[in-house]
Design a protein around this motif. Structure first.
Motif: not given
Lengths: 156, 83
Positions: B77, B79-82
């Motif tokens: 995936f 980089p996370v963006t939550g």
């Protein structure tokens, strides 16, 4: 407590339930993330939050456990929504309750800063020029960085 | 081995999930990424920039040198963006 859900949450009800019956709590700090209607120069129609079921819950539980280890919390809560959300809608709720405000404020900030860099969520924005996946912001990494514990043996 | 793809990796590879059987010498995350990229097409395109790539093995963040095996669930995936 942590929850991942499609539905909206009722802020008042969540906070009342979180602190109910615990009169040791003297301070409750809350952060709510909302969908903005502008991204850069463009209007945002909506965004869709994707996540990694299983790992998401595991990471959120770990983030909450870390906050409890670092601050004397009486209660804490993370609620994160998934699916399609329009401007103005709530995305995330983090709350930290403690006897005194400083621990509550700090833990609340830690929870959202760590969530942003560690929980496996991804945002797909619907803009005028079509859908685009949101890129990670360096500012989010910097915000999380300040909560990293210093290794006492590390050279400065 | 169960492979999961999220966000734009899913779009580029064209599936959210697939079952693959890499050869036994593909026993680390780095070797798996090389092997996947060598399949060409969407896999090669999705894996072109590995700096921006996150990997989880059995739902734990993993590094290039970490081991992978036939029974593992491996997720790729951005980089996370939550939040």
């Amino acid at each position: 407590m942590i929850r991942v859900q499609r539905e909206d949450f009722d802020l008042g009800a969540e906070l009342a339930a979180l602190t109910a019956g615990n009169h040791k709590i003297g301070g409750l700090a809350v952060f709510v993330g909302l969908v903005r209607d502008v991204v850069g120069e463009q209007a945002l129609g909506a965004m869709t939050l994707e996540h990694y079921p299983g790992m998401t819950e595991k990471m959120l539980e770990r983030i909450e456990a870390e906050a409890k280890q670092r601050w004397p919390l009486e209660a804490s809560l993370i609620v994160h929504r998934t699916g399609r959300l329009e401007p103005g809608e709530r995305i995330v709720l983090v709350a930290a309750a403690s006897r005194h405000r400083q621990a509550a404020f700090e833990a609340c900030q830690f929870l959202i800063d760590w969530l942003k860099t560690k929980a496996p969520f991804w945002k797909l924005e619907e803009t005028e020029s079509g859908p685009r996946w949101v890129e990670a912001r360096a500012g989010d990494d910097q915000a999380a960085e300040r909560w990293k514990k210093r290794d006492p043996d590390a050279a400065e | 081995m169960k492979l999961l793809y999220f966000a734009w990796l899913k779009t580029k590879i064209g599936t959210a999930e697939e079952e693959l059987n890499p050869p036994p010498e593909v026993d680390t995350v780095a070797a798996l990424l090389d092997w996947l990229a060598a399949r060409g097409g969407g896999h090669a395109e999705a894996l072109a920039d590995r700096n921006a790539l996150g990997v989880a093995v059995n739902q734990e963040y993993a590094r290039p040198e970490d081991p992978v095996g036939p029974d593992d669930e491996v997720a790729l995936f951005p980089p996370v963006t939550g939040g």
